[in-house]
Design a protein around this motif. Structure first.
Motif, PDB file in Angstrom:
ATOM      1  N   TYR A 180       0.808  -1.219   0.000  1.00  0.00           N
ATOM      2  CA  TYR A 180       0.000   0.000   0.000  1.00  0.00           C
ATOM      3  C   TYR A 180       0.843   1.271   0.000  1.00  0.00           C
ATOM      4  O   TYR A 180       0.386   2.318  -0.465  1.00  0.00           O
ATOM      5  N   SER A 181       2.043   1.215   0.529  1.00  0.00           N
ATOM      6  CA  SER A 181       2.878   2.418   0.640  1.00  0.00           C
ATOM      7  C   SER A 181       4.120   2.291  -0.224  1.00  0.00           C
ATOM      8  O   SER A 181       4.627   1.176  -0.451  1.00  0.00           O
ATOM      9  N   PRO A 182       4.660   3.405  -0.724  1.00  0.00           N
ATOM     10  CA  PRO A 182       5.902   3.364  -1.493  1.00  0.00           C
ATOM     11  C   PRO A 182       7.062   2.769  -0.699  1.00  0.00           C
ATOM     12  O   PRO A 182       7.930   2.100  -1.278  1.00  0.00           O
ATOM     13  N   GLU A 183       7.072   3.004   0.608  1.00  0.00           N
ATOM     14  CA  GLU A 183       8.147   2.482   1.442  1.00  0.00           C
ATOM     15  C   GLU A 183       8.112   0.952   1.481  1.00  0.00           C
ATOM     16  O   GLU A 183       9.147   0.282   1.336  1.00  0.00           O
ATOM     17  N   GLU A 184       6.927   0.404   1.694  1.00  0.00           N
ATOM     18  CA  GLU A 184       6.777  -1.051   1.716  1.00  0.00           C
ATOM     19  C   GLU A 184       7.093  -1.639   0.343  1.00  0.00           C
ATOM     20  O   GLU A 184       7.746  -2.684   0.229  1.00  0.00           O
ATOM     21  N   PHE A 185       6.625  -0.969  -0.705  1.00  0.00           N
ATOM     22  CA  PHE A 185       6.918  -1.400  -2.077  1.00  0.00           C
ATOM     23  C   PHE A 185       8.427  -1.454  -2.310  1.00  0.00           C
ATOM     24  O   PHE A 185       8.953  -2.433  -2.857  1.00  0.00           O
TER      25      PHE A 185
END
Length: 250
Positions: A180-185
């Motif tokens: 869901y988040s760019p960081e997790e991606f």
């Protein structure tokens, strides 16, 4: 090629049995939209688009994340069935429209999306999920100026598995796409890059993260990350796909 279009209310019986069949559907299902395209020279059938009145009416309450797919008809009639399906807030599958065409190309997909646009209105909150067939992207681009297109995660995964041989680390791609988040991606994709650099290059530079990920997608995919919901409808019609067109829609 010279073509003639027959729309609801102006059908001509000399071209096929479909107009009479369509009138019957319209009488039983008020608000139904259909369009028939034939070759004007030899009256040969080309395209038939149909959306039932209740499907049109109910789409207003569906999520605006739509799966699009095709499936081949077989036996002596052949052709291709194009379908588009949405989901309600409880993830029930909701068919919107169907179209039988002679073949899958730019012309047939453009016809389909131009007819669909009268039902599924263009807007930045609308997104289509499909495979990477160029004719689908071209048809969407011609008919819709503001809607977004994303790629089926499962279809992309199959490509990575077969062409880039990254099966052992396949789960990292799925986790990144669903993040869901760019960081997790980024966390998942950096690890994926370490194991599968060629696949990573393909995803980043040839496709772009906006097309494949939830985190960077400009619209709202909700939970529609694959074309599974429309493929489920195709499976339901597996026996009917050998019938004449009128019987398929009936």
């Amino acid at each position: 090629m010279i073509v003639k279009e027959i729309v609801r209310g102006t059908a001509e019986h000399e071209y096929s049995c479909l107009p009479a069949f369509s009138y019957m559907i319209d009488a039983l299902n008020v608000g139904t939209t259909y369009s028939i395209m034939v070759n004007k020279v030899d009256c040969r059938f080309m395209y038939y688009f149909l959306s039932l009145g209740l499907c049109i009416k109910g789409f207003a309450y569906m999520r605006k994340a739509i799966a699009v797919d095709d499936t081949h008809l077989y036996d002596k009639y052949e052709g291709v069935l194009l379908s588009t399906v949405a989901q309600d807030t409880e993830n029930h599958i909701y068919p919107i429209a169907f179209c039988v065409v002679d073949k899958e190309n730019n012309a047939s997909w453009t016809f389909f999306f131009e007819k669909l646009k009268s039902i599924v209105v263009d807007g930045p909150d609308l997104c289509f999920i499909s495979d990477r067939h160029k004719s689908i992207a071209n048809g969407i681009a011609k008919a819709y100026n503001h809607a977004h297109q994303g790629y089926c995660m499962r279809n992309l995964g199959k490509n990575l598995w077969v062409n880039h041989h990254c099966g052992e680390h396949f789960y990292l791609f799925y986790n990144a796409a669903k993040a869901y988040s760019p960081e997790e991606f980024s966390d998942y994709f950096v690890e994926f890059k370490n194991y599968c650099p060629e696949a990573f290059f393909f995803l980043e530079h040839e496709l772009g993260f906006k097309k494949l990920s939830r985190a960077y997608f400009p619209g709202n995919k909700f939970d529609v990350m694959t074309t599974n919901i429309v493929e489920s409808v195709n499976v339901i019609l597996i026996d009917e796909r050998k019938y004449p067109v009128a019987s398929i829609f009936n």
